[in-house]
Design an enzyme around this catalytic site. Structure first.
Site, PDB file in Angstrom:
ATOM      1  N   ASP A  34       0.863  -1.181   0.000  1.00 60.32           N
ATOM      2  CA  ASP A  34       0.000   0.000   0.000  1.00 60.32           C
ATOM      3  C   ASP A  34       0.896   1.227   0.000  1.00 60.32           C
ATOM      4  O   ASP A  34       1.960   1.234   0.642  1.00 60.32           O
ATOM      5  CB  ASP A  34      -0.915   0.022   1.230  1.00 60.32           C
ATOM      6  CG  ASP A  34      -1.928   1.151   1.153  1.00 60.32           C
ATOM      7  OD1 ASP A  34      -2.984   0.956   0.536  1.00 60.32           O
ATOM      8  OD2 ASP A  34      -1.639   2.235   1.691  1.00 60.32           O
ATOM      9  N   GLU A  36       1.068   5.657   0.231  1.00 56.31           N
ATOM     10  CA  GLU A  36       0.464   6.971   0.448  1.00 56.31           C
ATOM     11  C   GLU A  36       1.196   7.943  -0.458  1.00 56.31           C
ATOM     12  O   GLU A  36       2.415   7.839  -0.643  1.00 56.31           O
ATOM     13  CB  GLU A  36       0.578   7.399   1.914  1.00 56.31           C
ATOM     14  CG  GLU A  36      -0.064   6.437   2.898  1.00 56.31           C
ATOM     15  CD  GLU A  36      -1.547   6.204   2.639  1.00 56.31           C
ATOM     16  OE1 GLU A  36      -2.200   7.111   2.095  1.00 56.31           O
ATOM     17  OE2 GLU A  36      -2.036   5.113   2.973  1.00 56.31           O
ATOM     18  N   HIS A 175      -5.601   4.954   6.432  1.00 61.25           N
ATOM     19  CA  HIS A 175      -4.892   5.765   5.441  1.00 61.25           C
ATOM     20  C   HIS A 175      -3.420   5.923   5.792  1.00 61.25           C
ATOM     21  O   HIS A 175      -2.821   6.971   5.515  1.00 61.25           O
ATOM     22  CB  HIS A 175      -5.557   7.139   5.282  1.00 61.25           C
ATOM     23  CG  HIS A 175      -6.974   7.057   4.803  1.00 61.25           C
ATOM     24  ND1 HIS A 175      -7.330   6.559   3.570  1.00 61.25           N
ATOM     25  CD2 HIS A 175      -8.139   7.393   5.431  1.00 61.25           C
ATOM     26  CE1 HIS A 175      -8.653   6.595   3.438  1.00 61.25           C
ATOM     27  NE2 HIS A 175      -9.169   7.092   4.555  1.00 61.25           N
ATOM     28  N   ASP A 180      -2.850  -0.141   6.302  1.00 59.97           N
ATOM     29  CA  ASP A 180      -3.734  -0.533   5.202  1.00 59.97           C
ATOM     30  C   ASP A 180      -3.263  -1.827   4.539  1.00 59.97           C
ATOM     31  O   ASP A 180      -4.085  -2.650   4.119  1.00 59.97           O
ATOM     32  CB  ASP A 180      -3.804   0.586   4.153  1.00 59.97           C
ATOM     33  CG  ASP A 180      -4.606   1.787   4.650  1.00 59.97           C
ATOM     34  OD1 ASP A 180      -4.987   1.788   5.829  1.00 59.97           O
ATOM     35  OD2 ASP A 180      -4.848   2.720   3.855  1.00 59.97           O
TER      36      ASP A 180
END
Length: 581
Positions: A34, A36, A175, A180
């Site tokens: 994952d 960001e 988030h 995540d």
């Protein structure tokens, strides 16, 4: 940050290399990743955090987590959503330091992400920006898998937070990359549990698990387990060992697996798969052997789901009869001493060829068997009055020599040069076109095509059907030789030699062990006509060398094959039209 669905990318991240892996899911090492980022587009956004979990067989093997300096400000709305601020990443390592470590850590694994086109897209863009080749990871996207197995009445949407709650993930998505990724691990395991009940047990199953395939069809995927990844023939069998379908492929296992995916859209074949309970492979040494075996098995078993020709006895020929005043006849067999053309796939097409010859030659069309000299004169038909038959039926004093010349010409255009027929019909087509009688011109063109193709087929078959034995060789990509023994147009034996192997002893052994084939009546081959066509196509392919032949193998100098595409006819027609306008 919030994952945005990329249009057209629901299943696009899954790579075709799955088909070559063939690994049970419990043995696959997944890296659930994952990211960001500062935005949603790779062109003007950067990665701020990478989090990943490595799992195999339900066991966590390791984790990877790092903040990343994106080299730009983190927008305020992103900071509020993720909690990652510009100050937090200002001292973090840049992507050129983090990405190599991640790629090495994930080496030889399968990447998994929720909305994988987003995360993998950023990783690919970062690799391209640094000049690194993308490793080509197989990729699994949990979004389309969830759409496949989680109905709307069970979950209102397929967001990560919704699915994590449904599958009771141990970590709540927040988030942040690692949290995540941990939640996605539990979602992945929940999805795999449901897919397992649908027959998804291997990594290659996962590649098409999101396809809209009926569950009862997908569950049959186990029929491909254990099949060889080799060229050959496969037989789908149903109750009572009935052969339902016969096919051929350069990779039996891969081809059979495709019948259980959305790639198979034929309704009849889906019906066949539902009935089938076993697939039997027949590994073949060469693609030619596979094609021939497929045809023979179809002819032998007459599978109800194959559309290819199963009945060679239904092929028809056009014969110039052996009698004092020969005529054209549509027949099922070939007899010695009479010219033939064909075979034709249907009686209708054979009749078209007959009509073409009648249009060009004044052959009699009555079916009576006439003596050379009749005791009592017959009654001439309308064709005699039109000048299209010399009326040998009225010959009571001496044989009709004029008809003998017509019969000789008919034999020549059947077995040799068809130019006189082609020119006569081309002129007629031109006249009809000039008079704007295009429908009639089309009918005559169809007749001419049937005749030319039938004559060309017979002229191509006859020399090989008469040849007792022909041995040929073609180099293989690996550096060896593909050898075939052909007897009376039938494939009697085949073998492949190694690059370091002397092919001549193999040729001798192959000739000694090849199938014994009884001589047919040319132009009919000693096999299904389609098999003979396959053999001839192979013999005429580039690189083939003749090793031995017992009889000449050649075509007439001016054969019907020269007119097969009717290219010369179009010029004749144009000239005729120009002359009449």
């Amino acid at each position: 940050m919030t994952r945005l669905a990329t249009p057209g990318a629901v299943h696009g991240a899954v790579q075709p290399s799955f088909e070559d892996l063939g690994t049970p899911l419990r043995e696959v090492t997944f890296v659930v990743v994952d990211l960001e980022t500062t935005g949603t587009r790779t062109t003007d956004s950067g990665i701020t955090e990478i989090g990943a979990v490595k799992v195999r067989g339900g066991e966590v093997l390791g984790e990877f987590q790092s903040l990343v300096n994106p080299g730009r400000e983190v927008p305020a709305f992103v900071a509020r959503l993720t909690g990652i601020t510009t100050a937090m990443v200002s001292t973090a390592p840049s992507i050129d330091l983090v990405l190599p470590s991640f790629l090495e850590w994930a080496h030889d694994c399968v990447l998994v992400a929720h909305n994988a086109p987003f995360d993998v897209g950023f990783l690919k863009a970062a690799a391209a920006g640094l000049g690194y080749p993308w490793p080509g990871f197989p990729v699994v996207d949990t979004v389309p898998l969830a759409r496949r197995v989680v109905p709307k009445d069970e979950a209102p949407n397929h967001k990560l937070a919704t699915l994590a709650h449904l599958f009771r993930a141990r970590v709540t998505p927040e988030h942040r990359a690692l949290a995540d990724a941990r939640a996605t691990v539990d979602v992945l395991h929940g999805l795999l549990d449901r897919l397992g009940a649908m027959g998804v047990q291997h990594l290659e199953d996962l590649a098409t698990a999101a396809d809209p395939v009926p569950p009862d069809v997908r569950k049959k995927r186990h029929l491909a387990d254990g099949l060889p990844e080799a060229p050959g023939v496969y037989l789908f069998k149903g109750p009572g060992d009935e052969v339902l379908y016969v096919g051929t492929s350069t990779n039996i296992r891969k081809r059979v697996r495709s019948y259980f995916t959305a790639a198979e859209k034929r309704r009849r074949i889906t019906e066949m798969v539902r009935i089938a309970h076993e697939v039997t492979p027949v590994v073949c040494a060469t693609p030619l052997e596979a094609a021939v075996r497929e045809l023979r098995l179809i002819t032998e078993h007459e599978p109800r789901y194959n559309r290819r020709s199963k009945h060679p006895e239904r092929h028809t020929w056009v014969r110039l009869t052996d009698e004092p005043y020969p005529r054209l006849s549509v027949v099922r067999d070939v007899r010695p001493g009479a010219p033939h053309i064909g075979p034709f796939g249907s009686r209708r097409v054979a009749q078209d060829a007959v009509d073409a010859l009648h249009d060009a030659l004044p052959l009699r069309q009555c079916t009576l068997r006439l003596a050379a000299v009749s005791r009592t004169p017959g009654s001439p038909c309308a064709l005699a009055g039109m000048g299209r038959c010399s009326a040998p039926c009225v010959a009571v004093v001496a044989p009709d020599d004029a008809y003998a010349a017509v019969a000789k010409t008919a034999a020549e255009v059947l077995t040799g040069d068809p130019s006189s027929v082609v020119q006569a019909l081309a002129a007629r087509i031109g006249r009809l076109a000039a008079e704007q009688r295009f429908e009639e011109a089309g009918v005559v063109t169809g007749r001419l095509r049937a005749y030319v193709q039938g004559a060309g087929r017979a002229q191509r078959l006859a020399p090989l059907a008469a040849c007792a034995e022909l041995v040929a060789a073609r180099p293989t990509p690996a550096g060896g030789w593909e050898l075939v023994v052909v007897r009376h147009a039938r494939l009697a034996g085949t073998a492949v030699t190694r690059p370091d192997e002397d092919p001549l002893p193999v040729v001798d052994a192959l000739r000694a062990t090849a199938e014994t084939v009884d001589a047919p009546v040319p132009p009919a081959p000693a096999c299904h006509p389609e098999e003979a066509a396959l053999v001839i196509d192979w013999l005429e392919s580039p690189g083939v060398r003749l090793v031995h032949t017992s009889d000449p193998w050649a075509l007439p100098v001016r054969s019907a094959l020269a007119h097969a595409d009717l290219a010369g006819v179009s010029g004749e027609v144009r000239a005729q039209v120009d002359s009449l306008q």
